[in-house]
Motif scaffolding. Structure first.
Motif, mmCIF file in Angstrom:
data_model
loop_
_atom_site.group_PDB
_atom_site.id
_atom_site.type_symbol
_atom_site.label_atom_id
_atom_site.label_comp_id
_atom_site.label_asym_id
_atom_site.label_seq_id
_atom_site.Cartn_x
_atom_site.Cartn_y
_atom_site.Cartn_z
ATOM 1 N N ALA A 143 0.840 -1.196 0.000
ATOM 2 C CA ALA A 143 0.000 0.000 0.000
ATOM 3 C C ALA A 143 0.873 1.243 0.000
ATOM 4 C CB ALA A 143 -0.919 -0.002 1.226
ATOM 5 N N PHE A 144 0.229 2.379 -0.244
ATOM 6 C CA PHE A 144 0.823 3.713 -0.147
ATOM 7 C C PHE A 144 2.006 3.873 -1.113
ATOM 8 C CE2 PHE A 144 -0.723 2.851 4.317
ATOM 9 C CZ PHE A 144 -1.982 3.349 4.055
ATOM 10 N N ALA A 145 1.651 4.077 -2.355
ATOM 11 C CA ALA A 145 2.647 4.235 -3.416
ATOM 12 C C ALA A 145 3.437 5.527 -3.226
ATOM 13 C CB ALA A 145 1.949 4.244 -4.776
ATOM 14 N N PHE A 146 4.641 5.527 -3.799
ATOM 15 C CA PHE A 146 5.481 6.724 -3.753
ATOM 16 C C PHE A 146 6.254 6.853 -5.058
ATOM 17 C CE2 PHE A 146 7.757 3.286 -1.423
ATOM 18 C CZ PHE A 146 8.844 3.114 -2.252
ATOM 19 N N ARG A 147 6.777 8.048 -5.291
ATOM 20 C CA ARG A 147 7.706 8.272 -6.396
ATOM 21 C C ARG A 147 9.065 8.588 -5.807
ATOM 22 N NH1 ARG A 147 8.260 13.910 -8.315
ATOM 23 N NH2 ARG A 147 7.304 15.292 -6.777
ATOM 24 N N THR A 148 10.120 8.336 -6.562
ATOM 25 C CA THR A 148 11.475 8.565 -6.061
ATOM 26 C C THR A 148 12.247 9.498 -6.993
ATOM 27 O OG1 THR A 148 12.328 6.591 -7.183
ATOM 28 C CG2 THR A 148 11.542 6.304 -4.931
ATOM 29 N N TYR A 149 13.134 10.274 -6.393
ATOM 30 C CA TYR A 149 14.011 11.155 -7.151
ATOM 31 C C TYR A 149 15.130 11.612 -6.223
ATOM 32 C CZ TYR A 149 10.993 14.566 -4.793
ATOM 33 O OH TYR A 149 10.276 15.268 -3.858
ATOM 34 N N VAL A 150 16.224 12.022 -6.783
ATOM 35 C CA VAL A 150 17.371 12.491 -6.000
ATOM 36 C C VAL A 150 17.328 14.014 -5.923
ATOM 37 C CG1 VAL A 150 19.888 12.628 -5.882
ATOM 38 C CG2 VAL A 150 18.780 10.492 -6.598
ATOM 39 N N ALA A 151 17.497 14.529 -4.704
ATOM 40 C CA ALA A 151 17.483 15.973 -4.493
ATOM 41 C C ALA A 151 18.176 16.270 -3.158
ATOM 42 C CB ALA A 151 16.051 16.517 -4.493
ATOM 43 N N ALA A 152 18.313 17.549 -2.859
ATOM 44 C CA ALA A 152 18.931 17.953 -1.595
ATOM 45 C C ALA A 152 18.058 17.541 -0.420
ATOM 46 C CB ALA A 152 19.145 19.462 -1.582
ATOM 47 N N GLY A 153 18.680 17.179 0.693
ATOM 48 C CA GLY A 153 17.941 16.785 1.876
ATOM 49 C C GLY A 153 17.142 17.939 2.460
ATOM 50 N N ARG A 154 15.992 17.621 3.025
ATOM 51 C CA ARG A 154 15.157 18.666 3.610
ATOM 52 C C ARG A 154 15.842 19.283 4.827
ATOM 53 N NH1 ARG A 154 10.758 21.299 3.914
ATOM 54 N NH2 ARG A 154 10.070 20.492 1.904
ATOM 55 N N ALA A 155 16.353 18.451 5.712
ATOM 56 C CA ALA A 155 17.043 18.964 6.889
ATOM 57 C C ALA A 155 18.550 19.090 6.666
ATOM 58 C CB ALA A 155 16.776 18.061 8.092
ATOM 59 N N ASP A 156 19.025 18.502 5.571
ATOM 60 C CA ASP A 156 20.460 18.511 5.238
ATOM 61 C C ASP A 156 20.631 18.978 3.791
ATOM 62 O OD1 ASP A 156 21.278 16.930 7.760
ATOM 63 O OD2 ASP A 156 19.834 15.605 6.796
ATOM 64 N N PRO A 157 20.359 20.262 3.507
ATOM 65 C CA PRO A 157 20.350 20.735 2.128
ATOM 66 C C PRO A 157 21.714 20.723 1.449
ATOM 67 C CG PRO A 157 20.118 22.572 3.659
ATOM 68 C CD PRO A 157 19.996 21.324 4.466
ATOM 69 N N ASP A 158 22.776 20.501 2.217
ATOM 70 C CA ASP A 158 24.107 20.445 1.619
ATOM 71 C C ASP A 158 24.445 19.047 1.108
ATOM 72 O OD1 ASP A 158 24.042 19.526 4.250
ATOM 73 O OD2 ASP A 158 26.159 19.974 4.591
ATOM 74 N N GLY A 159 23.534 18.091 1.236
ATOM 75 C CA GLY A 159 23.774 16.732 0.760
ATOM 76 C C GLY A 159 22.639 16.238 -0.117
ATOM 77 N N GLN A 160 22.955 15.281 -0.987
ATOM 78 C CA GLN A 160 21.958 14.687 -1.878
ATOM 79 C C GLN A 160 21.427 13.393 -1.261
ATOM 80 O OE1 GLN A 160 21.050 15.992 -5.349
ATOM 81 N NE2 GLN A 160 21.663 17.663 -3.993
ATOM 82 N N VAL A 161 20.122 13.184 -1.397
ATOM 83 C CA VAL A 161 19.458 12.003 -0.857
ATOM 84 C C VAL A 161 18.461 11.483 -1.884
ATOM 85 C CG1 VAL A 161 19.678 12.873 1.510
ATOM 86 C CG2 VAL A 161 17.580 13.308 0.217
ATOM 87 N N LEU A 162 18.000 10.248 -1.671
ATOM 88 C CA LEU A 162 16.887 9.725 -2.464
ATOM 89 C C LEU A 162 15.593 10.103 -1.767
ATOM 90 C CD1 LEU A 162 15.985 7.946 -4.903
ATOM 91 C CD2 LEU A 162 15.797 6.071 -3.248
ATOM 92 N N LYS A 163 14.761 10.883 -2.435
ATOM 93 C CA LYS A 163 13.465 11.267 -1.885
ATOM 94 C C LYS A 163 12.451 10.165 -2.167
ATOM 95 C CE LYS A 163 14.495 15.730 -0.968
ATOM 96 N NZ LYS A 163 14.184 16.532 0.224
ATOM 97 N N ILE A 164 11.665 9.825 -1.160
ATOM 98 C CA ILE A 164 10.564 8.882 -1.283
ATOM 99 C C ILE A 164 9.308 9.687 -0.967
ATOM 100 C CG2 ILE A 164 9.562 6.748 -0.389
ATOM 101 C CD1 ILE A 164 12.389 5.817 0.284
#
Length: 217
Positions: A143-164
């Motif tokens: 359940a509860f589908a998501f999309r993924t993409y790489v972007a800056a962290g919400r709390a760590d904007p100086d690093g790249q993360v995989l967004k779910i």
């Protein structure tokens, strides 16, 4: 491969000493899990310092490479919601944790979550208008589908993360669509995630850390 850390559970000591040194974060599957277990244990003694320790591990990671594809087992590591509510959630999840992981489709940059079937009845009551349940065999559903993409962290904007990102049509708007997970790779096949929640008044808060590891097929 990604991390280079030199602390263990004993490094924290009785007074919670030994927060992670950002320049010394450990690698290897077993060492990585030991590092996270050490931070998890610290959360129980000193929530603020343990949360910082988990974030140090997270900041030392990088977006998954190669991209996640297939089924991944999940484990809740720590919660920090609000006084009282956190303790209640910890008590409840220690006794019953229906969330078991996530699936990823790298080609479509999509995925969903895996739950034990004994939670399906409660899910229908809690989200009566949600119709995205997918049969996943005799013991689980998705359940509860998501999309993924790489972007800056919400709390760590100086690093790249995989967004779910759960902000998709079809997901429950008052709850699930306000969740944003972020994930980094710690070592081969092992990942640390953090869950952010957007409160009704517009403020974002990091409310949980979790791990994912690739399931053996």
């Amino acid at each position: 491969m990604i991390l280079d850390c030199g602390f263990s559970i004993s490094d924290f000591g009785a007074e919670g000493q030994g927060l992670l040194n950002q320049k010394q974060i450990a690698l290897g599957g077993r060492e990585a899990m030991e590092n996270i277990r050490a931070a998890q244990a610290l959360v129980k003694r000193d929530r603020k310092r343990g949360w910082v320790a988990l974030n140090d591990v997270f900041r030392a990671g990088a977006p998954p490479d190669p991209p996640l594809d297939g089924r991944y087992a999940g484990e809740l590591i720590a919660l920090d919601i609000a006084p009282g509510l956190t303790q209640f959630a910890e008590w409840n999840t220690a006794r019953w944790m229906p969330w078991k992981g996530k699936t990823f489709d790298a080609a479509r940059a999509r995925g969903d979550n895996i739950f034990t079937r004994d939670s399906l009845f409660a899910a229908h009551i809690y989200w009566p208008l949600y119709h995205g349940y997918i049969d996943d065999g005799p013991e689980t559903y998705r359940a509860f589908a998501f999309r993924t993409y790489v972007a800056a962290g919400r709390a760590d904007p100086d690093g790249q993360v995989l967004k779910i990102d759960y902000n998709l049509e079809g997901n429950p708007r008052p709850s699930i669509r306000r969740v944003l997970d972020e994930l980094v790779q710690i070592t081969d096949g092992f990942y640390l995630g953090k869950a952010h929640l957007k409160w009704w008044w517009g403020t974002w808060q990091t409310v949980a850390y979790f791990t994912l590891s690739q399931m053996q097929v």
